[in-house]
Scaffold this motif. Structure first.
Motif, PDB file in Angstrom:
ATOM      1  N   MET A   1      36.814  35.164  58.813  1.00 51.26           N
ATOM      2  CA  MET A   1      36.540  35.139  57.379  1.00 51.26           C
ATOM      3  C   MET A   1      36.793  33.749  56.806  1.00 51.26           C
ATOM      4  SD  MET A   1      35.344  37.191  55.237  1.00 51.26           S
ATOM      5  CE  MET A   1      34.940  36.939  53.532  1.00 51.26           C
ATOM      6  N   PHE A   2      37.942  33.164  57.178  1.00 50.14           N
ATOM      7  CA  PHE A   2      38.263  31.788  56.768  1.00 50.14           C
ATOM      8  C   PHE A   2      37.131  30.843  57.165  1.00 50.14           C
ATOM      9  CE2 PHE A   2      40.180  27.654  57.376  1.00 50.14           C
ATOM     10  CZ  PHE A   2      41.058  27.528  56.315  1.00 50.14           C
ATOM     11  N   ASP A   3      36.676  30.974  58.430  1.00 48.45           N
ATOM     12  CA  ASP A   3      35.617  30.083  58.912  1.00 48.45           C
ATOM     13  C   ASP A   3      34.338  30.266  58.110  1.00 48.45           C
ATOM     14  OD1 ASP A   3      37.596  29.815  60.674  1.00 48.45           O
ATOM     15  OD2 ASP A   3      36.370  29.971  62.469  1.00 48.45           O
ATOM     16  N   PHE A   4      33.991  31.525  57.855  1.00 46.65           N
ATOM     17  CA  PHE A   4      32.756  31.804  57.120  1.00 46.65           C
ATOM     18  C   PHE A   4      32.814  31.168  55.728  1.00 46.65           C
ATOM     19  CE2 PHE A   4      30.478  34.627  54.164  1.00 46.65           C
ATOM     20  CZ  PHE A   4      29.199  34.439  54.644  1.00 46.65           C
ATOM     21  N   ILE A   5      33.942  31.373  55.013  1.00 53.59           N
ATOM     22  CA  ILE A   5      34.073  30.796  53.667  1.00 53.59           C
ATOM     23  C   ILE A   5      34.012  29.280  53.740  1.00 53.59           C
ATOM     24  CG2 ILE A   5      35.592  30.615  51.668  1.00 53.59           C
ATOM     25  CD1 ILE A   5      36.646  33.346  52.332  1.00 53.59           C
TER      26      ILE A   5
ATOM     27  N   PHE B   1      31.281  27.003  51.766  1.00 51.13           N
ATOM     28  CA  PHE B   1      31.708  25.933  50.851  1.00 51.13           C
ATOM     29  C   PHE B   1      31.150  24.584  51.302  1.00 51.13           C
ATOM     30  CE2 PHE B   1      35.682  28.211  49.108  1.00 51.13           C
ATOM     31  CZ  PHE B   1      34.969  28.590  48.001  1.00 51.13           C
ATOM     32  N   SER B   2      31.191  24.301  52.613  1.00 51.02           N
ATOM     33  CA  SER B   2      30.685  23.011  53.093  1.00 51.02           C
ATOM     34  C   SER B   2      29.217  22.858  52.770  1.00 51.02           C
ATOM     35  CB  SER B   2      30.859  22.887  54.608  1.00 51.02           C
ATOM     36  OG  SER B   2      32.077  23.368  55.003  1.00 51.02           O
ATOM     37  N   PHE B   3      28.460  23.953  53.008  1.00 51.43           N
ATOM     38  CA  PHE B   3      27.030  23.900  52.760  1.00 51.43           C
ATOM     39  C   PHE B   3      26.752  23.594  51.291  1.00 51.43           C
ATOM     40  CE2 PHE B   3      22.966  25.996  51.842  1.00 51.43           C
ATOM     41  CZ  PHE B   3      22.169  25.333  52.758  1.00 51.43           C
TER      42      PHE B   3
ATOM     43  N   MET C   1      37.134  28.175  65.448  1.00 46.97           N
ATOM     44  CA  MET C   1      38.275  28.142  64.521  1.00 46.97           C
ATOM     45  C   MET C   1      38.254  26.838  63.732  1.00 46.97           C
ATOM     46  SD  MET C   1      40.881  29.708  63.361  1.00 46.97           S
ATOM     47  CE  MET C   1      42.126  29.186  62.202  1.00 46.97           C
ATOM     48  N   VAL C   2      38.196  26.961  62.417  1.00 46.58           N
ATOM     49  CA  VAL C   2      38.145  25.769  61.563  1.00 46.58           C
ATOM     50  C   VAL C   2      39.522  25.117  61.518  1.00 46.58           C
ATOM     51  CG1 VAL C   2      37.895  25.001  59.204  1.00 46.58           C
ATOM     52  CG2 VAL C   2      36.229  26.561  60.170  1.00 46.58           C
ATOM     53  N   GLY C   3      39.559  23.820  61.752  1.00 49.18           N
ATOM     54  CA  GLY C   3      40.841  23.112  61.725  1.00 49.18           C
ATOM     55  C   GLY C   3      40.722  21.798  60.998  1.00 49.18           C
ATOM     56  N   LEU C   4      41.676  20.914  61.272  1.00 53.14           N
ATOM     57  CA  LEU C   4      41.710  19.624  60.589  1.00 53.14           C
ATOM     58  C   LEU C   4      40.410  18.829  60.729  1.00 53.14           C
ATOM     59  CD1 LEU C   4      43.321  17.456  59.072  1.00 53.14           C
ATOM     60  CD2 LEU C   4      44.198  16.691  61.261  1.00 53.14           C
ATOM     61  N   PRO C   5      39.824  18.672  61.952  1.00 46.48           N
ATOM     62  CA  PRO C   5      38.614  17.837  62.065  1.00 46.48           C
ATOM     63  C   PRO C   5      37.463  18.312  61.188  1.00 46.48           C
ATOM     64  CG  PRO C   5      39.520  18.313  64.218  1.00 46.48           C
ATOM     65  CD  PRO C   5      40.263  19.181  63.272  1.00 46.48           C
ATOM     66  N   HIS C   6      37.335  19.625  60.984  1.00 44.77           N
ATOM     67  CA  HIS C   6      36.243  20.114  60.147  1.00 44.77           C
ATOM     68  C   HIS C   6      36.367  19.564  58.721  1.00 44.77           C
ATOM     69  CE1 HIS C   6      36.345  22.947  63.468  1.00 44.77           C
ATOM     70  NE2 HIS C   6      35.085  23.211  63.206  1.00 44.77           N
ATOM     71  N   PHE C   7      37.579  19.653  58.176  1.00 45.68           N
ATOM     72  CA  PHE C   7      37.768  19.142  56.819  1.00 45.68           C
ATOM     73  C   PHE C   7      37.544  17.634  56.777  1.00 45.68           C
ATOM     74  CE2 PHE C   7      40.107  23.128  56.507  1.00 45.68           C
ATOM     75  CZ  PHE C   7      39.662  23.592  55.289  1.00 45.68           C
TER      76      PHE C   7
ATOM     77  N   TYR D   1      40.416  23.279  48.398  1.00 45.54           N
ATOM     78  CA  TYR D   1      41.859  23.124  48.172  1.00 45.54           C
ATOM     79  C   TYR D   1      42.548  24.481  48.271  1.00 45.54           C
ATOM     80  CZ  TYR D   1      40.605  18.521  46.334  1.00 45.54           C
ATOM     81  OH  TYR D   1      40.113  17.262  46.178  1.00 45.54           O
ATOM     82  N   VAL D   2      41.872  25.536  47.784  1.00 45.29           N
ATOM     83  CA  VAL D   2      42.461  26.877  47.923  1.00 45.29           C
ATOM     84  C   VAL D   2      42.575  27.235  49.402  1.00 45.29           C
ATOM     85  CG1 VAL D   2      42.106  29.304  47.479  1.00 45.29           C
ATOM     86  CG2 VAL D   2      41.690  27.658  45.677  1.00 45.29           C
ATOM     87  N   LEU D   3      41.514  26.943  50.182  1.00 46.02           N
ATOM     88  CA  LEU D   3      41.564  27.232  51.616  1.00 46.02           C
ATOM     89  C   LEU D   3      42.724  26.491  52.277  1.00 46.02           C
ATOM     90  CD1 LEU D   3      37.866  27.192  52.863  1.00 46.02           C
ATOM     91  CD2 LEU D   3      39.335  29.129  52.416  1.00 46.02           C
ATOM     92  N   LEU D   4      43.050  25.300  51.768  1.00 43.77           N
ATOM     93  CA  LEU D   4      44.115  24.500  52.355  1.00 43.77           C
ATOM     94  C   LEU D   4      45.475  24.843  51.764  1.00 43.77           C
ATOM     95  CD1 LEU D   4      42.261  21.088  52.529  1.00 43.77           C
ATOM     96  CD2 LEU D   4      43.115  22.389  54.445  1.00 43.77           C
ATOM     97  N   GLY D   5      45.549  25.891  50.959  1.00 45.33           N
ATOM     98  CA  GLY D   5      46.842  26.313  50.423  1.00 45.33           C
ATOM     99  C   GLY D   5      47.364  25.473  49.286  1.00 45.33           C
ATOM    100  N   ALA D   6      46.484  24.711  48.609  1.00 44.36           N
ATOM    101  CA  ALA D   6      46.926  23.860  47.499  1.00 44.36           C
ATOM    102  C   ALA D   6      46.460  24.489  46.193  1.00 44.36           C
ATOM    103  CB  ALA D   6      46.380  22.442  47.658  1.00 44.36           C
TER     104      ALA D   6
END
Lengths: 101, 171
Positions: free
Chosen positions: B1-5, B9-11, A1-7, B44-49
């Motif tokens: 799905m969130f994790d995959f996106i 994006f990170s890559f 689960m992606v959370g704060l530390p990942h970002f 930023y979209v993933l973070l709701g901004a």
């Protein structure tokens, strides 16, 4: 689960790459790009904290001010670089040894 | 799905940032930077901004990056775009940067962040507007003046040689 530390880790990596660019590149505009990367890493931090820790909107408002400052800084810095270039025809910051002709 | 996106994006984001760091061509670096900025808007979209994501695209990709490309075009003839932009002292720089990164990541992973339950994403533009006009009114006005000063300052700094040549032609 992606959370704060990942970002935060992505932001730390971006910051390090920006730092690497600023240390290794001597080209004026490339150094500006490194600076923009560092500012963007800070913004990602602010927004991630505003999502996961503060759960409000204040972090995002702060990020807007960072973007405003980045825009002003880019305009001024590019004007200075252009001015230096028209005066001395140099873009490599290591070759700049005097502030006037 | 969130994790995959997120991982896609990170890559892309980190990959294009590394491309910016290591490509010898300044124009290619600017295009890599555009990709980094665009994927950051995705974060930023993933973070709701949502408002900040659009701001990021409009100001960074549409404004700052175009300004940088203008700067590159002004300071290079076509033939000189790649040459001379070598990297200096890559070894010591990599050492410093990797140590910094290691410190940051170790701190991030070892800290117990006071994470709260995340609310479902909601539109943010109206709330940001209200905050800017109430709690952050003074910083907002100061930022407006700062932008005006930067605008005038940039024009004055960049136009000096033109004015000189006009004065010479008048004399």
């Amino acid at each position: 689960m992606v959370g704060l530390p990942h970002f935060l880790v992505v932001s730390a990596i971006l910051f390090s790459i920006g730092l690497l660019i600023m240390i290794t590149r001597r080209h004026g505009i490339m150094m500006l790009m490194g600076l923009e990367l560092i500012l963007n890493a800070a913004n990602l931090n602010l927004i991630a904290f505003s999502r996961y820790v503060e759960t409000g909107i204040r972090g995002q408002t702060f990020a807007i001010f960072v973007i405003i400052l980045a825009a002003a800084e880019a305009a001024i810095a590019l004007a200075i670089i252009l001015s230096i270039y028209t005066h001395s025809a140099k873009i490599n910051l290591d070759e700049l040894t005097s502030m006037k002709e | 799905m969130f994790d995959f996106i997120f991982f896609v994006f990170s890559f892309v984001c980190i990959g294009s940032a590394l491309f910016v760091a290591f490509t010898p061509n300044v124009v290619h670096a600017a295009l890599g930077l555009a990709s980094t900025f665009a994927t950051l808007a995705g974060f930023y979209v993933l973070l709701g901004a949502d408002f900040l994501a659009i701001t990021q695209i409009a100001i960074y990709v549409g404004g700052i990056l175009v300004l940088m490309l203008f700067g590159i075009m002004y300071t290079h003839t076509i033939a000189r775009v790649s040459g001379e932009q070598v990297m200096m002292q890559v070894g010591p720089a990599l050492l410093v940067v990797i140590l910094t990164l290691f410190t940051l990541v170790a701190t991030i992973l070892s800290t117990a962040w006071p994470v709260k339950e995340v609310a479902p994403p909601a539109p943010t533009a109206d709330r940001i507007g209200v905050l800017l006009m109430t709690d952050y009114l003074l910083p907002f006005e100061v930022a407006a003046i700062l932008l005006l000063v930067a605008l005038v300052g940039a024009v004055v700094i960049a136009q000096t040689p033109v004015r000189k040549s006009i004065e010479e032609s008048v004399d």
